[in-house]
Design a protein around this motif. Structure first.
Motif, PDB file in Angstrom:
ATOM      1  N   GLU A 256       0.838  -1.202   0.000  1.00  0.00           N
ATOM      2  CA  GLU A 256       0.000   0.000   0.000  1.00  0.00           C
ATOM      3  C   GLU A 256       0.869   1.246   0.000  1.00  0.00           C
ATOM      4  OE1 GLU A 256      -2.824   2.031   3.235  1.00  0.00           O
ATOM      5  OE2 GLU A 256      -3.400  -0.003   2.663  1.00  0.00           O
TER       6      GLU A 256
ATOM      7  N   ALA B 219       1.146   3.999  -2.968  1.00  0.00           N
ATOM      8  CA  ALA B 219       0.929   5.426  -2.697  1.00  0.00           C
ATOM      9  C   ALA B 219       2.115   6.229  -3.206  1.00  0.00           C
ATOM     10  CB  ALA B 219       0.721   5.661  -1.203  1.00  0.00           C
TER      11      ALA B 219
ATOM     12  N   SER C 155       4.169   9.126   3.928  1.00  0.00           N
ATOM     13  CA  SER C 155       2.749   8.819   4.059  1.00  0.00           C
ATOM     14  C   SER C 155       2.361   8.871   5.525  1.00  0.00           C
ATOM     15  CB  SER C 155       2.453   7.414   3.540  1.00  0.00           C
ATOM     16  OG  SER C 155       2.751   7.330   2.173  1.00  0.00           O
TER      17      SER C 155
ATOM     18  N   SER D 214      -4.086   8.351   5.369  1.00  0.00           N
ATOM     19  CA  SER D 214      -4.403   8.280   3.942  1.00  0.00           C
ATOM     20  C   SER D 214      -3.845   9.477   3.165  1.00  0.00           C
ATOM     21  CB  SER D 214      -5.917   8.194   3.754  1.00  0.00           C
ATOM     22  OG  SER D 214      -6.531   9.356   4.275  1.00  0.00           O
TER      23      SER D 214
ATOM     24  N   ALA E  62      -4.138  13.234  -1.342  1.00  0.00           N
ATOM     25  CA  ALA E  62      -5.061  12.285  -0.723  1.00  0.00           C
ATOM     26  C   ALA E  62      -5.724  11.476  -1.820  1.00  0.00           C
ATOM     27  CB  ALA E  62      -6.120  13.017   0.097  1.00  0.00           C
TER      28      ALA E  62
ATOM     29  N   GLU F   1      -6.805   7.348  -3.387  1.00  0.00           N
ATOM     30  CA  GLU F   1      -6.335   5.985  -3.520  1.00  0.00           C
ATOM     31  C   GLU F   1      -6.024   5.681  -4.969  1.00  0.00           C
ATOM     32  OE1 GLU F   1      -8.999   3.193  -1.781  1.00  0.00           O
ATOM     33  OE2 GLU F   1      -9.293   4.412   0.004  1.00  0.00           O
TER      34      GLU F   1
ATOM     35  N   THR G   5      -5.477   9.572  -6.747  1.00  0.00           N
ATOM     36  CA  THR G   5      -4.715  10.449  -5.862  1.00  0.00           C
ATOM     37  C   THR G   5      -4.675  11.847  -6.463  1.00  0.00           C
ATOM     38  OG1 THR G   5      -3.381   8.598  -5.103  1.00  0.00           O
ATOM     39  CG2 THR G   5      -2.472  10.800  -4.763  1.00  0.00           C
TER      40      THR G   5
END
Length: 144
Positions: free
Chosen positions: A23, A27, A97, A100, A126, A128, A132
């Motif tokens: 994750e 990101a 990070s 979120s 911000a 996903e 983003t």
């Protein structure tokens, strides 16, 4: 039985750790792609693609003013292109990070005619995956 429980717990821990690492990696990857695509769009003069990097309700603070919302941010870029700002590039120095959000801090440079300009920025992102977006950005010009 104890070994089996321990083994299952260990595998579960490893799976969660790998998922969290993935994750964070995705990101970071989304953040790097957003930055690369934005610089490319800027150098093409693609105002729509530049504005799309920002959330609908984003805030952008620059030496030229405070711009709130994607439409106002788009207009601010239009003004920058009108004065002839070109050869834009950006380099992230810090990216981290938290929950979120992603915080990026770095340096930018560009030219007006042959005159080089440079400065610093911070951006909070911000979302996903491919969604983003920048929700807040601050840009400064470095003192000569």
């Amino acid at each position: 039985m104890v070994r089996t429980t321990f083994g299952v717990a260990f595998l579960l821990f490893i799976s969660i750790s790998l998922a969290l690492g993935q994750e964070k990696l995705s990101a970071e990857s989304a953040s790097a792609n957003l930055q690369k695509n934005f610089a490319s769009a800027y150098n093409r003069g693609d105002l729509d693609a530049m504005a799309a990097a920002f959330d609908e309700n984003a805030i952008r603070v620059t030496p030229g003013g405070i711009f709130q919302g994607r439409d106002a941010i788009r207009r601010s870029f239009q003004e920058a292109l009108k004065i002839g700002l070109h050869d834009y590039s950006v380099r992230r120095v810090i990216s981290r990070s938290q929950a979120s959000f992603i915080l990026n801090v770095g340096e930018w440079q560009a030219k007006v005619g042959d005159q080089p300009f440079r400065g610093y920025y911070s951006a909070i992102l911000a979302g996903e995956g491919h969604e983003t977006r920048i929700i807040e950005e601050m840009v400064s010009i470095a003192a000569p």
